[in-house]
Write a protein that holds these residues in place. Structure first.
Motif, PDB file in Angstrom:
ATOM      1  N   HIS A 278      -1.653 -12.826  -8.323  1.00 43.05           N
ATOM      2  CA  HIS A 278      -2.219 -11.996  -9.386  1.00 43.05           C
ATOM      3  C   HIS A 278      -3.362 -11.110  -8.917  1.00 43.05           C
ATOM      4  N   GLY A 279      -3.989 -11.485  -7.799  1.00 45.38           N
ATOM      5  CA  GLY A 279      -5.138 -10.729  -7.349  1.00 45.38           C
ATOM      6  C   GLY A 279      -4.862  -9.808  -6.193  1.00 45.38           C
ATOM      7  N   GLY A 280      -4.057 -10.270  -5.222  1.00 39.72           N
ATOM      8  CA  GLY A 280      -3.853  -9.493  -4.005  1.00 39.72           C
ATOM      9  C   GLY A 280      -3.242  -8.136  -4.257  1.00 39.72           C
ATOM     10  N   SER A 281      -2.080  -8.118  -4.890  1.00 33.06           N
ATOM     11  CA  SER A 281      -1.403  -6.838  -5.127  1.00 33.06           C
ATOM     12  C   SER A 281      -2.157  -5.991  -6.145  1.00 33.06           C
ATOM     13  N   ILE A 282      -2.763  -6.664  -7.169  1.00 28.92           N
ATOM     14  CA  ILE A 282      -3.518  -5.908  -8.176  1.00 28.92           C
ATOM     15  C   ILE A 282      -4.724  -5.239  -7.535  1.00 28.92           C
ATOM     16  N   ALA A 283      -5.379  -5.966  -6.594  1.00 27.10           N
ATOM     17  CA  ALA A 283      -6.540  -5.384  -5.915  1.00 27.10           C
ATOM     18  C   ALA A 283      -6.137  -4.139  -5.140  1.00 27.10           C
ATOM     19  N   ILE A 284      -4.998  -4.220  -4.440  1.00 25.27           N
ATOM     20  CA  ILE A 284      -4.532  -3.065  -3.665  1.00 25.27           C
ATOM     21  C   ILE A 284      -4.212  -1.893  -4.592  1.00 25.27           C
ATOM     22  N   ILE A 285      -3.460  -2.183  -5.655  1.00 20.27           N
ATOM     23  CA  ILE A 285      -3.068  -1.116  -6.581  1.00 20.27           C
ATOM     24  C   ILE A 285      -4.289  -0.528  -7.286  1.00 20.27           C
ATOM     25  N   SER A 286      -5.221  -1.390  -7.732  1.00 22.83           N
ATOM     26  CA  SER A 286      -6.400  -0.879  -8.447  1.00 22.83           C
ATOM     27  C   SER A 286      -7.266  -0.019  -7.537  1.00 22.83           C
ATOM     28  N   ASN A 287      -7.370  -0.393  -6.258  1.00 21.18           N
ATOM     29  CA  ASN A 287      -8.130   0.440  -5.314  1.00 21.18           C
ATOM     30  C   ASN A 287      -7.463   1.801  -5.113  1.00 21.18           C
ATOM     31  N   LEU A 288      -6.119   1.778  -5.039  1.00 16.78           N
ATOM     32  CA  LEU A 288      -5.401   3.053  -4.934  1.00 16.78           C
ATOM     33  C   LEU A 288      -5.613   3.907  -6.184  1.00 16.78           C
ATOM     34  N   GLU A 289      -5.637   3.236  -7.330  1.00 19.14           N
ATOM     35  CA  GLU A 289      -5.853   3.973  -8.578  1.00 19.14           C
ATOM     36  C   GLU A 289      -7.263   4.557  -8.632  1.00 19.14           C
TER      37      GLU A 289
ATOM     38  N   PHE B  49      -9.805   4.876 -16.206  1.00 15.34           N
ATOM     39  CA  PHE B  49      -9.883   3.798 -17.197  1.00 15.34           C
ATOM     40  C   PHE B  49      -8.889   2.679 -16.858  1.00 15.34           C
ATOM     41  N   GLN B  50      -7.667   3.059 -16.501  1.00 19.98           N
ATOM     42  CA  GLN B  50      -6.650   2.073 -16.133  1.00 19.98           C
ATOM     43  C   GLN B  50      -7.061   1.307 -14.877  1.00 19.98           C
ATOM     44  N   ALA B  51      -7.622   2.017 -13.895  1.00 18.94           N
ATOM     45  CA  ALA B  51      -8.044   1.360 -12.655  1.00 18.94           C
ATOM     46  C   ALA B  51      -9.189   0.384 -12.909  1.00 18.94           C
ATOM     47  N   LEU B  52     -10.136   0.752 -13.761  1.00 21.05           N
ATOM     48  CA  LEU B  52     -11.264  -0.132 -14.069  1.00 21.05           C
ATOM     49  C   LEU B  52     -10.802  -1.378 -14.811  1.00 21.05           C
ATOM     50  N   ARG B  53      -9.851  -1.239 -15.708  1.00 21.35           N
ATOM     51  CA  ARG B  53      -9.322  -2.412 -16.425  1.00 21.35           C
ATOM     52  C   ARG B  53      -8.632  -3.365 -15.458  1.00 21.35           C
ATOM     53  N   ASN B  54      -7.870  -2.831 -14.525  1.00 20.21           N
ATOM     54  CA  ASN B  54      -7.221  -3.678 -13.520  1.00 20.21           C
ATOM     55  C   ASN B  54      -8.247  -4.382 -12.638  1.00 20.21           C
ATOM     56  N   SER B  55      -9.321  -3.685 -12.293  1.00 20.67           N
ATOM     57  CA  SER B  55     -10.339  -4.292 -11.436  1.00 20.67           C
ATOM     58  C   SER B  55     -11.061  -5.419 -12.151  1.00 20.67           C
ATOM     59  N   VAL B  56     -11.273  -5.282 -13.472  1.00 21.62           N
ATOM     60  CA  VAL B  56     -11.894  -6.362 -14.254  1.00 21.62           C
ATOM     61  C   VAL B  56     -11.016  -7.607 -14.224  1.00 21.62           C
ATOM     62  N   ASP B  57      -9.702  -7.419 -14.420  1.00 19.18           N
ATOM     63  CA  ASP B  57      -8.772  -8.557 -14.369  1.00 19.18           C
ATOM     64  C   ASP B  57      -8.739  -9.185 -12.982  1.00 19.18           C
ATOM     65  N   ASN B  58      -8.904  -8.359 -11.956  1.00 11.87           N
ATOM     66  CA  ASN B  58      -8.799  -8.842 -10.582  1.00 11.87           C
ATOM     67  C   ASN B  58     -10.042  -9.596 -10.132  1.00 11.87           C
ATOM     68  N   MET B  59     -11.203  -9.274 -10.698  1.00 13.29           N
ATOM     69  CA  MET B  59     -12.455  -9.877 -10.252  1.00 13.29           C
ATOM     70  C   MET B  59     -12.483 -11.381 -10.465  1.00 13.29           C
ATOM     71  N   SER B  60     -11.882 -11.857 -11.538  1.00 16.97           N
ATOM     72  CA  SER B  60     -11.857 -13.295 -11.811  1.00 16.97           C
ATOM     73  C   SER B  60     -11.127 -14.044 -10.699  1.00 16.97           C
TER      74      SER B  60
ATOM     75  N   ILE C 186       0.835  -1.208   0.000  1.00 17.87           N
ATOM     76  CA  ILE C 186       0.000   0.000   0.000  1.00 17.87           C
ATOM     77  C   ILE C 186       0.868   1.256   0.000  1.00 17.87           C
ATOM     78  N   SER C 187       1.887   1.268   0.867  1.00 18.58           N
ATOM     79  CA  SER C 187       2.755   2.448   0.978  1.00 18.58           C
ATOM     80  C   SER C 187       3.483   2.720  -0.328  1.00 18.58           C
ATOM     81  N   VAL C 188       4.070   1.663  -0.887  1.00 18.10           N
ATOM     82  CA  VAL C 188       4.807   1.840  -2.146  1.00 18.10           C
ATOM     83  C   VAL C 188       3.847   2.206  -3.271  1.00 18.10           C
ATOM     84  N   GLY C 189       2.638   1.603  -3.242  1.00 20.29           N
ATOM     85  CA  GLY C 189       1.642   1.935  -4.261  1.00 20.29           C
ATOM     86  C   GLY C 189       1.235   3.397  -4.210  1.00 20.29           C
ATOM     87  N   ILE C 190       1.089   3.936  -2.991  1.00 21.65           N
ATOM     88  CA  ILE C 190       0.758   5.359  -2.846  1.00 21.65           C
ATOM     89  C   ILE C 190       1.876   6.228  -3.412  1.00 21.65           C
TER      90      ILE C 190
END
Length: 729
Positions: free
Chosen positions: A322-333, A471-482, A219-223
């Motif tokens: 593939h999901g954990g870090s992407i979920a954190i980053i996409s939420n930050l985005e 747009f980038q955050a929504l695309r990441n969230s779509v990939d993460n939902m699976s 989270i910190s590095v993502g911010i």
């Protein structure tokens, strides 16, 4: 003369090391207290737990009984104590990475132990009997432990090296290299690693695995990455709007982009560590849950369902990777996008449109989840049926009509294809509607701004940047939902097993009863080796009792034959005696001790049963594993010799000679084919090799011809003094 003086000084140094370690070590009689102190210092437990001592009765330093006792103390404390064996070559490296641990000192220390709290490549932190933490040399401990193990070889090697003029600074390293080469594969035992039990709360295990720390780091590095990205965009946008995009600003943007690369590496590395530790927690707990299942709970389940559980367990790794870090980053985005949109020309209205779009996306996700769940459930059912049908393929060919044998499979496949098409169609719609359609919605929301005066172009650029970021955050969230959906499916599948892991297992006793005392109690007090008083049992809470008021006394050396009609409860009674079932009333005593005192694990070691043929199993593995799985594994050479001798006595010698690999031949499904009679004799050998006080053979001789029956009975009578044989009249 000088060489002898050097050698004498080295011997004196070893003696000094012995004396120093002796003062810092714990006596065997203090093991309950010392293990509890080590567990508390390691923060495994916080409470004081009363542990009953039985080591005053173990004077012969029996390693096997000591190992059992240490594990019983750990069970009583709610932790695990795993005995480990190192090779001589890697002893030093492994020891520093095994903390917290209990380390047994050589025999000259009169059964004393070191409590290792922490370690690194140079030092070990130990707990002394005065409850103080002390730092000692890792090399010094290793030399002390291996001193007797090396015998006189270490001194001879050192003397030879000194005599040929090896310099003092190279003497120790040269000696170590020669000793490692000579004793490289020799086993060094006497170490027990302490760790949390998989039955502990998930949250406690997560804390010990430092998963929150890795999440916080991501989270910190993502911010920081988001801030640097926004800063880069601001610099480029400012330069483009003002026309002042000079070389210095370009260098600044390039520096920001270069700075993001190592930060992305930190996120990837932390995600991998989080993945491994999360998967370790879940898989250990899943395995423990399976081991805690009662036989009745798994009889109705087939191999396909267990195969499904194993396959689903990999979802944890995939989600973490593939999901954990992407979920954190996409939420930050998403948060960054809302912040940027709010600062743009559309203001709060633009941010509100984005939030509304997220809510609409959730609605589509819910519908997609339902369809995907139906597809996965059907897929699991098809996998289970396929494996069960493969196992029973021959039976199906005989019993089912060949004209319609595949109709049910075709119907399921057709339904699966329909669901798969529906899921794929919904997935495409989600990708198009949620992610791809957002830029259009975002631009429509700021159409009025296009006719604004020139001074608003800066805010317009901010809004467009926010649309791109969203747009980038929504695309990441779509990939993460699976990945998230797969995890929920996995959770639904294995949740019962994870809950079973915390089920209270059969009572462990913290008091060890040495074999010598057990045998003395039988001979001196004339106790029956097994006594059953007024025992009753029933299956289910409201069913009629199968057994009622059963009594039996078996003295050492007795040989009983238990006969009765089918369904009369003979096998159930044998299961009660062997500790595999619990009676609803009555008392069972083994050598004068009840199950609570002796412990269920020890009870099952002293009373061994070879169940009926349909209740027993040949596992996919070597013949030696199937023979020795209940005694010593991995086996020593003497264990393999004894196993082969028993097989010869049971008439399996010709079978072993025919096998190309002998005892190491693979048997079971897909391995060497075994007849009914051969399997029965392997089951008998498996029971005999456990060297129990009582052996119960439940219809083990029914499939044997007269010649092999005579051999098997002779072998059993020669090998076991106390036997209970169950047979039909």
């Amino acid at each position: 003369m000088k060489d002898r003086e050097k050698l004498s000084e080295l011997k004196e140094q070893v003696i000094c090391d012995f004396d120093e370690l002796y003062k810092d070590s714990w006596h065997v009689s203090s093991l309950p207290e010392s293990i509890e102190i080590l567990a508390q210092k390691s923060k495994f437990i916080k409470r004081h737990v009363s542990v009953h001592s039985g080591l005053e009765k173990i004077k012969a330093a029996d390693q096997k009984e000591l190992n059992v006792y240490i594990q019983k103390i750990a069970d009583n404390l709610g932790i695990e104590a795993e005995p480990v064996e190192f090779t001589y070559a890697n002893f030093e490296d492994c020891l520093c990475n095994s903390c917290p641990a209990i380390l047994s000192l050589p025999d000259k220390f009169e059964q004393r132990f070191l409590l290792l709290l922490k370690g690194n490549k140079d030092k070990l932190i130990i707990i002394t009997p005065e409850y103080e933490l002390k730092q000692i040399s890792l090399t010094k401990v290793c030399e002390t432990i291996l001193y007797d193990f090396e015998g006189g070889d270490a001194s001879l090697i050192k003397e030879s090296l000194i005599s040929i003029g090896v310099s003092q600074d190279r003497l120790s390293s040269s000696q170590k290299a020669i000793l490692k080469e000579k004793f490289a594969l020799k086993a060094v035992s006497g170490c027990w690693i302490l760790r949390l039990s998989p039955a502990e709360s998930i949250w406690k295990q997560v804390l010990f695995a430092k998963i929150p720390l890795y999440s916080l780091k991501i989270i910190s590095v993502g911010i920081v990455i988001q801030l640097l990205t926004l800063l880069g965009w601001w610099l480029v946008g400012r330069g483009a709007i003002t026309g002042e995009l000079n070389t210095i600003w370009l260098y600044a943007v390039g520096l920001i982009m270069v700075s993001i690369a190592p930060l992305e590496y930190i996120i990837s590395y932390s995600s991998i560590l989080m993945m491994l530790r999360t998967a370790e927690i879940f898989k250990k707990r899943l395995l423990l849950g399976i081991l805690h299942l009662e036989p009745e709970e798994i009889k109705h389940q087939g191999a396909g369902q267990f195969f499904g559980c194993v396959m689903e367990s990999n979802v944890v790794e995939q989600l973490s990777a593939h999901g954990g870090s992407i979920a954190i980053i996409s939420n930050l985005e998403l948060v960054s996008a809302m912040f940027v949109l709010n600062m743009g020309i559309g203001g709060t209205f633009h941010a509100f449109v984005f939030i509304s779009w997220i809510i609409i996306s959730i609605f589509f996700y819910v519908r997609w989840f339902k369809k995907r769940n139906d597809k996965i459930e059907l897929y699991r059912s098809m996998s289970n049926d396929l494996i069960e049908q493969m196992v029973g393929h021959r039976t199906r060919l005989v019993q089912e009509d060949k004209r319609c044998i595949h109709d049910e499979e075709d119907n399921k496949l057709s339904k699966y294809c329909e669901l798969a098409n529906s899921v794929d169609d919904t997935t495409v719609k989600i990708n198009v509607i949620i992610a791809e359609a957002w830029p259009i919605i975002g631009l429509i929301a700021i159409i009025p701004s296009f006719v604004m005066p020139l001074e608003s172009n800066g805010l317009l650029a901010v809004s467009i940047g926010g649309i791109v970021l969203a747009f980038q955050a929504l695309r990441n969230s779509v990939d993460n939902m699976s990945a998230i959906k797969d995890f929920f499916v996995f959770w639904k599948q294995v949740r019962p097993l994870l809950q079973t892991a915390v089920r209270k297992k059969a009572q462990h006793s913290a008091t060890i009863i040495p074999s010598s005392e057990f045998n003395r109690n039988i001979s001196k007090n004339r106790q029956p080796i097994l006594a059953v008083y007024d025992v009753s049992f029933r299956y289910g809470e409201y069913l009629r009792p199968i057994l009622k008021g059963c009594n039996l006394k078996i003295m050492s050396g007795d040989r009983f034959l238990l006969e009765g009609p089918s369904g009369g409860g003979k096998s159930t009674f044998a299961m009660l005696i062997a500790g595999l079932k619990k009676p609803i009333s009555g008392i069972l005593l083994l050598g004068g001790f009840d199950q609570l005192t002796i412990g269920i694990d020890e009870w099952r070691k002293k009373v061994v049963i070879a169940p009926q043929f349909h209740e027993n199993h040949i596992f996919m593995g070597t013949l030696s594993f199937n023979l020795l799985m209940g005694s010593n594994w991995p086996p020593k050479k003497s264990d393999l010799i004894e196993a082969e001798n028993i097989c010869n006595e049971l008439g399996l010698g010709d079978l072993i000679k025919k096998m190309p690999a002998g005892l190491q031949q693979i048997v079971g499904e897909g391995g060497w084919h075994l007849s009914h009679g051969e399997k029965s004799r392997i089951y008998i050998a498996r029971a005999l090799l456990q060297k129990a006080e009582i052996v119960i053979l439940d219809e083990s001789f029914g499939a044997l011809d007269p010649e092999n029956l005579f051999r098997a009975i002779s072998c059993v009578l020669n090998r076991v003094s106390t036997i209970l044989v169950i047979a039909h009249p």
